[in-house]
Motif scaffolding. Structure first.
Motif, PDB file in Angstrom:
ATOM      1  N   ASP A 196      42.363  40.774   9.666  1.00  0.00           N
ATOM      2  CA  ASP A 196      43.540  40.936  10.532  1.00  0.00           C
ATOM      3  C   ASP A 196      44.668  39.976  10.187  1.00  0.00           C
ATOM      4  O   ASP A 196      45.340  39.420  11.065  1.00  0.00           O
ATOM      5  CB  ASP A 196      43.153  40.757  12.004  1.00  0.00           C
ATOM      6  N   THR A 197      44.852  39.740   8.917  1.00  0.00           N
ATOM      7  CA  THR A 197      45.972  38.905   8.483  1.00  0.00           C
ATOM      8  C   THR A 197      47.077  39.782   7.918  1.00  0.00           C
ATOM      9  O   THR A 197      46.824  40.858   7.347  1.00  0.00           O
ATOM     10  CB  THR A 197      45.540  37.882   7.420  1.00  0.00           C
ATOM     11  N   LEU A 254      47.228  45.464   7.746  1.00  0.00           N
ATOM     12  CA  LEU A 254      46.338  44.337   8.001  1.00  0.00           C
ATOM     13  C   LEU A 254      45.087  44.445   7.142  1.00  0.00           C
ATOM     14  O   LEU A 254      44.562  45.529   6.901  1.00  0.00           O
ATOM     15  CB  LEU A 254      45.940  44.303   9.474  1.00  0.00           C
ATOM     16  N   ARG A 269      48.494  47.954  12.156  1.00  0.00           N
ATOM     17  CA  ARG A 269      47.061  47.727  12.038  1.00  0.00           C
ATOM     18  C   ARG A 269      46.402  48.750  11.112  1.00  0.00           C
ATOM     19  O   ARG A 269      45.403  48.453  10.458  1.00  0.00           O
ATOM     20  CB  ARG A 269      46.423  47.783  13.419  1.00  0.00           C
ATOM     21  N   ARG A 277      47.786  35.500  10.732  1.00  0.00           N
ATOM     22  CA  ARG A 277      46.698  36.260  11.340  1.00  0.00           C
ATOM     23  C   ARG A 277      47.175  36.790  12.687  1.00  0.00           C
ATOM     24  O   ARG A 277      47.710  36.048  13.509  1.00  0.00           O
ATOM     25  CB  ARG A 277      45.470  35.384  11.536  1.00  0.00           C
TER      26      ARG A 277
END
Length: 260
Positions: free
Chosen positions: A242-243, A238, A234, A196
């Motif tokens: 948000d991992t 992700l 991002r 994460r």
């Protein structure tokens, strides 16, 4: 048991390149072992019940035990009839103690000639391999018996004396070794894990990248400190939580083993 040498004895310092053997005169006596016979006729008669050969005591040279073997009337089983035959034998138990299967050695045989005050020397130009299957090397035809037994030629002197000798020079085994192999397969070539992301990353712009790196002992690792930009990461890599899933695969191109 050995190479056959012609009866034409070379008595000079020149090397005969057409032959596999070298025959010269040498002033320096043998350094490994010498047998000085005081009564040659007794030696010749004493070998009647030993298959025609005389075997010396063991002597140590080059880290191994050896024995010199002389046939004063010739080794007929090795096409040495009518000649002096000379051999050297390695103690085969040495291979076990040294954990070796084979040893190479330069062998030189000597017959002293008092008339010349030198040693007639005969040797192979190449080292000979000794192993458990071949423990004996030598020459069935060192000198013709007619030449050797004639006192006028100087090989038999002071009544009935003569001298034989041998030098054994053992080639040391390779102390530094490198073995290269290709196509090796790693048992677990691929690794993956999920993390994460809690902070901004400083990565470069490529999605994947091949790395060719020679890993040596003591190497802690290798990689890229700039692999992908934080924005691209991002945006595309992700999930909602948000991992990030990261995967790395190793492929062994070649491997080298060293011995020093």
């Amino acid at each position: 048991m050995g190479a056959v040498v012609s009866s034409n004895v070379v008595l000079d310092e020149e090397i005969d390149t057409s032959s596999s053997t070298l025959q010269i005169w040498r002033e320096r006596p043998p350094s490994s072992y010498s047998i000085k016979v005081q009564i040659l006729s007794k030696l010749q008669s004493s070998t009647f019940f030993s298959d025609g050969k005389y075997q010396s005591r063991r002597f140590f040279s080059g880290g191994y035990n050896w024995r010199m073997i002389i046939y004063p009337k010739g080794n007929t089983k090795d096409n040495g009839g009518g000649f002096i035959s000379m051999y050297v034998e390695i103690d085969s138990t040495s291979f076990v103690s040294k954990h070796q299967d084979e040893v190479y050695a330069d062998i030189r045989f000597f017959v002293f000639n008092k008339k010349e005050n030198k040693y007639f020397t005969i040797q192979d130009k190449e080292p000979k391999p000794f192993n458990t299957l071949r423990t004996v090397w030598g020459f069935p035809r060192v000198l013709p018996l007619d030449t050797f037994n004639n006192h006028k030629n100087g090989y038999v002197f002071d009544g009935d004396h003569c001298e034989f000798g041998v030098d054994v020079f053992v080639a040391p085994p390779p102390t530094k070794l490198e073995i290269i192999s290709f196509g090796e397969k790693l048992p677990y070539p691929k690794f993956s894990w999920t993390r994460r992301i809690l902070a901004h990353l400083r990565l470069f712009q490529w999605e994947e990248r091949n790395v060719n790196w020679w890993l040596e002992k003591g190497c802690l690792g290798f990689g890229f400190d700039h692999f992908m930009s934080s924005a691209d990461l991002r945006k595309s890599y992700l999930d909602n939580e948000d991992t990030l899933k990261v995967e790395i695969e190793f492929k062994a191109v070649s491997a080298t083993k060293y011995s020093s």
